[in-house]
Write a protein that holds these residues in place. Structure first.
Motif, PDB file in Angstrom:
ATOM      1  N   MET A  10     -20.923  45.786  21.689  1.00  0.00           N
ATOM      2  CA  MET A  10     -21.191  44.397  21.315  1.00  0.00           C
ATOM      3  C   MET A  10     -21.715  43.566  22.563  1.00  0.00           C
ATOM      4  SD  MET A  10     -18.586  41.639  19.936  1.00  0.00           S
ATOM      5  CE  MET A  10     -18.762  39.653  20.018  1.00  0.00           C
ATOM      6  N   LEU A  11     -21.541  44.040  23.575  1.00  0.00           N
ATOM      7  CA  LEU A  11     -22.039  43.184  24.906  1.00  0.00           C
ATOM      8  C   LEU A  11     -23.378  43.682  25.016  1.00  0.00           C
ATOM      9  CD1 LEU A  11     -21.315  41.927  27.530  1.00  0.00           C
ATOM     10  CD2 LEU A  11     -20.583  44.142  28.531  1.00  0.00           C
TER      11      LEU A  11
ATOM     12  N   SER B 217     -14.474  29.831  17.481  1.00  0.00           N
ATOM     13  CA  SER B 217     -14.884  29.256  18.945  1.00  0.00           C
ATOM     14  C   SER B 217     -15.840  30.117  19.571  1.00  0.00           C
ATOM     15  CB  SER B 217     -13.689  28.793  19.721  1.00  0.00           C
ATOM     16  OG  SER B 217     -13.008  30.272  19.770  1.00  0.00           O
ATOM     17  N   GLU B 218     -15.311  31.566  19.470  1.00  0.00           N
ATOM     18  CA  GLU B 218     -16.219  32.635  20.141  1.00  0.00           C
ATOM     19  C   GLU B 218     -17.664  32.653  19.350  1.00  0.00           C
ATOM     20  OE1 GLU B 218     -13.976  35.934  20.392  1.00  0.00           O
ATOM     21  OE2 GLU B 218     -13.222  35.921  22.243  1.00  0.00           O
ATOM     22  N   ARG B 219     -17.845  32.595  17.851  1.00  0.00           N
ATOM     23  CA  ARG B 219     -18.895  32.523  17.188  1.00  0.00           C
ATOM     24  C   ARG B 219     -19.792  31.447  17.617  1.00  0.00           C
ATOM     25  NH1 ARG B 219     -20.870  34.466  12.284  1.00  0.00           N
ATOM     26  NH2 ARG B 219     -19.145  35.595  11.961  1.00  0.00           N
ATOM     27  N   ASP B 220     -19.379  30.167  17.758  1.00  0.00           N
ATOM     28  CA  ASP B 220     -20.045  29.184  18.184  1.00  0.00           C
ATOM     29  C   ASP B 220     -20.649  29.281  19.531  1.00  0.00           C
ATOM     30  OD1 ASP B 220     -19.526  27.950  15.859  1.00  0.00           O
ATOM     31  OD2 ASP B 220     -17.974  26.784  16.743  1.00  0.00           O
ATOM     32  N   LEU B 221     -19.862  30.014  20.365  1.00  0.00           N
ATOM     33  CA  LEU B 221     -20.510  30.149  21.724  1.00  0.00           C
ATOM     34  C   LEU B 221     -21.492  31.197  21.920  1.00  0.00           C
ATOM     35  CD1 LEU B 221     -20.177  29.532  24.693  1.00  0.00           C
ATOM     36  CD2 LEU B 221     -18.273  30.926  24.779  1.00  0.00           C
TER      37      LEU B 221
ATOM     38  N   LEU C 266     -20.925  42.172  34.381  1.00  0.00           N
ATOM     39  CA  LEU C 266     -20.109  42.445  33.178  1.00  0.00           C
ATOM     40  C   LEU C 266     -19.638  43.757  33.399  1.00  0.00           C
ATOM     41  CD1 LEU C 266     -21.827  40.471  30.358  1.00  0.00           C
ATOM     42  CD2 LEU C 266     -19.705  39.624  31.524  1.00  0.00           C
ATOM     43  N   LEU C 267     -20.529  44.723  33.604  1.00  0.00           N
ATOM     44  CA  LEU C 267     -20.147  46.072  33.437  1.00  0.00           C
ATOM     45  C   LEU C 267     -19.353  46.359  34.881  1.00  0.00           C
ATOM     46  CD1 LEU C 267     -23.758  47.833  32.880  1.00  0.00           C
ATOM     47  CD2 LEU C 267     -21.634  47.608  31.443  1.00  0.00           C
ATOM     48  N   SER C 268     -19.195  45.653  35.835  1.00  0.00           N
ATOM     49  CA  SER C 268     -18.372  45.787  36.666  1.00  0.00           C
ATOM     50  C   SER C 268     -17.089  45.296  36.653  1.00  0.00           C
ATOM     51  CB  SER C 268     -18.864  45.452  38.088  1.00  0.00           C
ATOM     52  OG  SER C 268     -18.819  43.904  37.966  1.00  0.00           O
TER      53      SER C 268
ATOM     54  N   MET D 200     -12.385  43.219  32.260  1.00  0.00           N
ATOM     55  CA  MET D 200     -12.133  42.456  31.317  1.00  0.00           C
ATOM     56  C   MET D 200     -13.341  41.544  30.959  1.00  0.00           C
ATOM     57  SD  MET D 200      -9.577  43.448  29.436  1.00  0.00           S
ATOM     58  CE  MET D 200      -9.210  41.915  28.256  1.00  0.00           C
ATOM     59  N   PRO D 201     -14.422  41.910  30.578  1.00  0.00           N
ATOM     60  CA  PRO D 201     -15.852  40.954  30.518  1.00  0.00           C
ATOM     61  C   PRO D 201     -15.312  39.860  29.496  1.00  0.00           C
ATOM     62  CG  PRO D 201     -15.991  42.987  29.209  1.00  0.00           C
ATOM     63  CD  PRO D 201     -14.888  43.388  29.909  1.00  0.00           C
ATOM     64  N   ILE D 202     -15.792  38.638  29.988  1.00  0.00           N
ATOM     65  CA  ILE D 202     -15.501  37.469  29.200  1.00  0.00           C
ATOM     66  C   ILE D 202     -16.771  36.748  28.909  1.00  0.00           C
ATOM     67  CG2 ILE D 202     -13.026  37.258  29.892  1.00  0.00           C
ATOM     68  CD1 ILE D 202     -13.993  34.997  31.744  1.00  0.00           C
TER      69      ILE D 202
END
Length: 599
Positions: free
Chosen positions: A1-2, A55-59, A137-139, A142-144
């Protein structure tokens, strides 16, 4: 997904993030192109994804709009940078006419290509930011999403306005100077990042402008394949306004039949206001037009100019006008024609061209467009071109001498010559002119007057020839193919009624004096000469009538002196002719003062 999110940010959709526009096309549903920009953003999160919070969908949907803008900007850049049109660079005149008459025909644009190069620079910065996000993000364990938002936040004020910009460019088919004008207006905004980006795009557009200015103001060449420069050829303007090609060629032929550069000077180029940016003043555009035309004249001298100089020197040494037929004329002329390039370098030295190039290069390398610097440089280049053109026309071609010759012969400043000519031709002009021999009959008193009054030091008299245009007779072979201008036709029709009043002068002009002495100008001098000559003839006849009457008066008194003592009832002659003398004096007074007034 990322990774799917990161791919969507550089314009690639998949299963998680879809392109609604492509999805609707596959279903056969057409979307309106006139929809608001917010509705045109077609990157959406798939509706069947249920494990993402609202909220995540909107972002995410807010983030992926950047991917949509990136894709559209990249598409515009790729399309505008397509170089396939180079293979079809040799466009036929008919195709060029159709391009000019149909500006929205999708023809290429060098200005759009330059703007596209600037967009590629901006998009490369965006792409680098996405790559840095990927590494970051890969490093992380927990990527946010906040990391993505924080890394790309500045592009939310850059990409949407740029997308609006390319939409306007494509919708209104904006190109050339209009494109520069649009970018210049968009530079005035309150967002520093966006302002810097648009200034960079404007800088790329100005690079094309400076290249065209360099070609025009250094070499006199109009480098404008697609009609985007604010200086255009006259035939392009005629095609645009629906004039036929024959009308254009006739108009060009009417003005000059001697040299192409002189034809270009008068009718070759004009300022096309539609492509003139608003921040370039009309006076500056006219200076650019003048400088380019002057450089064209200086870089394209007539092959016979050096031959003419040598010929005039030879005539001065020998004191004769038969050099054209001499045996040494032919090889010398061949030698001169081979030296045209040297003449061009002499008229415009390479050091001067380098100086002009340096001025334009300094403007080109500047990161911002400074109006004051631009105008100062253009004025300096105009002054340089004007100085060298002045040196050619006034000094080398002796403009002042030719102006004096026009005054001497067309404005009757050589009064002794024309007085003698009218005396010699008086008996001839008492009879109506004969159509077949009128001009030849006039040449005899004309040459006699020249022998009596014109000295050998007058090198301009050989350029003057007599003509009877009322009969349509032309002596000069070089004038046979020149169509009569309106001023010339009007003048000849006005004076052709009076027979000998149609006498006119022709003046032979060499390169580059046709810049000033066009056929229209010479026709005005011709009409003034005809009128002044009529006044001169009238004045002379009034003087002759007074002399004739006085002679008769003296004869009468000598004959009748012995009969004075006889009472005669007849009225004295002076009393009989007194009313006529009074009328003659009034007429002479009017003609004399009219001549003074005109002169």
């Amino acid at each position: 997904m990322l990774h799917e999110l990161l791919l969507a940010l550089v314009g690639y959709t998949g299963d998680l993030i879809i392109d609604e526009r492509e999805h609707h096309k596959s279903l056969g549903i057409c979307l309106s192109s006139d929809a608001p920009i917010s509705e045109q953003r077609s990157f959406k999160l798939a509706s069947d994804i249920s494990f993402i919070d609202p909220s995540e969908r909107d972002l995410i949907e807010k983030l992926i709009t950047l991917g949509f803008y990136y894709r559209e900007l990249d598409r515009f850049a790729t399309k505008s940078r397509n170089l396939s049109w180079i293979r079809a660079a040799d466009v036929s005149p008919l195709d060029r006419a159709s391009e000019l008459s149909n500006p929205k025909s999708g023809k290429p644009s060098v200005y759009r290509r330059a703007i596209a190069n600037g967009l590629v620079e901006i998009l490369s910065v965006y792409k680098s930011a996405v790559l840095q996000l990927e590494q970051k993000l890969l490093s992380e364990t927990m990527p946010i999403l906040a990391t993505v938002t924080q890394g790309l936040n500045k592009f939310f004020v850059i990409l949407p306005p740029l997308y609006e910009l390319i939409l306007e460019i494509e919708r209104d088919d904006i190109r050339g100077g209009q494109l520069l004008n649009l970018l210049h207006k968009r530079c005035h905004c309150g967002v520093p990042e966006l302002q810097a980006c648009i200034q960079r795009l404007l800088w790329h557009g100005h690079q094309v402008l400076y290249n065209q200015l360099s070609s025009w103001m250094i070499y006199g060449i109009l480098q404008d394949q697609h009609g985007e420069f604010f200086i255009r050829r006259q035939e392009d303007r005629d095609v645009e306004y629906g004039s036929s090609i024959s009308d254009t060629s006739e108009k060009l032929a009417r003005l000059s039949t001697v040299d192409t550069s002189l034809t270009d000077w008068h009718l070759g180029f004009h300022i096309f206001l539609d492509m003139l940016p608003e921040y370039i003043h009309m006076r500056v555009a006219e200076s650019i037009l003048f400088a380019g035309k002057a450089i064209r004249v200086l870089r394209n001298p007539s092959p016979a100019i050096q031959f003419q100089d040598a010929l005039s020197n030879q005539q001065t040494k020998k004191g004769s006008q038969k050099f054209h037929g001499s045996a040494v004329g032919v090889p010398f002329q061949k030698e001169v024609f081979l030296d045209v390039k040297t003449i061009g370098e002499e008229l415009l030295p390479q050091s001067v061209a380098d100086k002009i190039e340096t001025m334009l290069l300094d403007l080109k390398e500047s990161s911002e467009f400074h109006k004051r610097s631009f105008e100062c440089s253009v004025d300096s280049i105009r002054a340089i071109a004007a100085s060298h053109l002045w040196q050619l026309v006034v000094v080398r071609a002796d403009l002042n001498g030719h102006l004096k010759a026009l005054k001497d012969y067309f404005l009757l400043a050589k009064g002794d010559f024309f007085q003698c000519f009218l005396e010699e031709s008086r008996q001839l002009m008492r009879l109506p002119p004969r159509q077949s021999t009128a001009e030849a009959d006039l040449m005899v008193p004309f040459q006699l007057a020249a022998i009596k009054t014109i000295g050998e030091e007058d090198k301009y008299f050989s350029r003057v020839s007599l003509q009877m245009p009322s009969f349509g007779i032309t002596v000069k072979s070089s004038q046979r193919d020149i169509p009569k201008t309106k001023a010339y036709t009007d003048g000849s029709s006005e004076t052709s009624v009076g027979g000998w009043d149609g006498i006119a002068l022709e003046y032979s002009v060499d390169w580059p004096l046709q810049l000033f002495f066009t056929q229209e100008v010479l026709s005005k001098y011709r009409r003034i000469f005809q009128y002044l000559l009529r006044l001169k003839r009238t004045q002379m006849e009034l003087e002759k009538s007074w002399a004739s009457v006085m002679h008769q008066e003296h004869t009468y008194f000598a004959k009748h002196r012995k009969d004075q003592m006889n009472c005669s009832i007849s009225q004295p002659p002076q009393q009989c002719f007194r009313p006529m003398w009074r009328v003659r004096e009034h007429m002479a007074f009017l003609i004399r003062n009219l001549q003074f007034y005109i002169q």
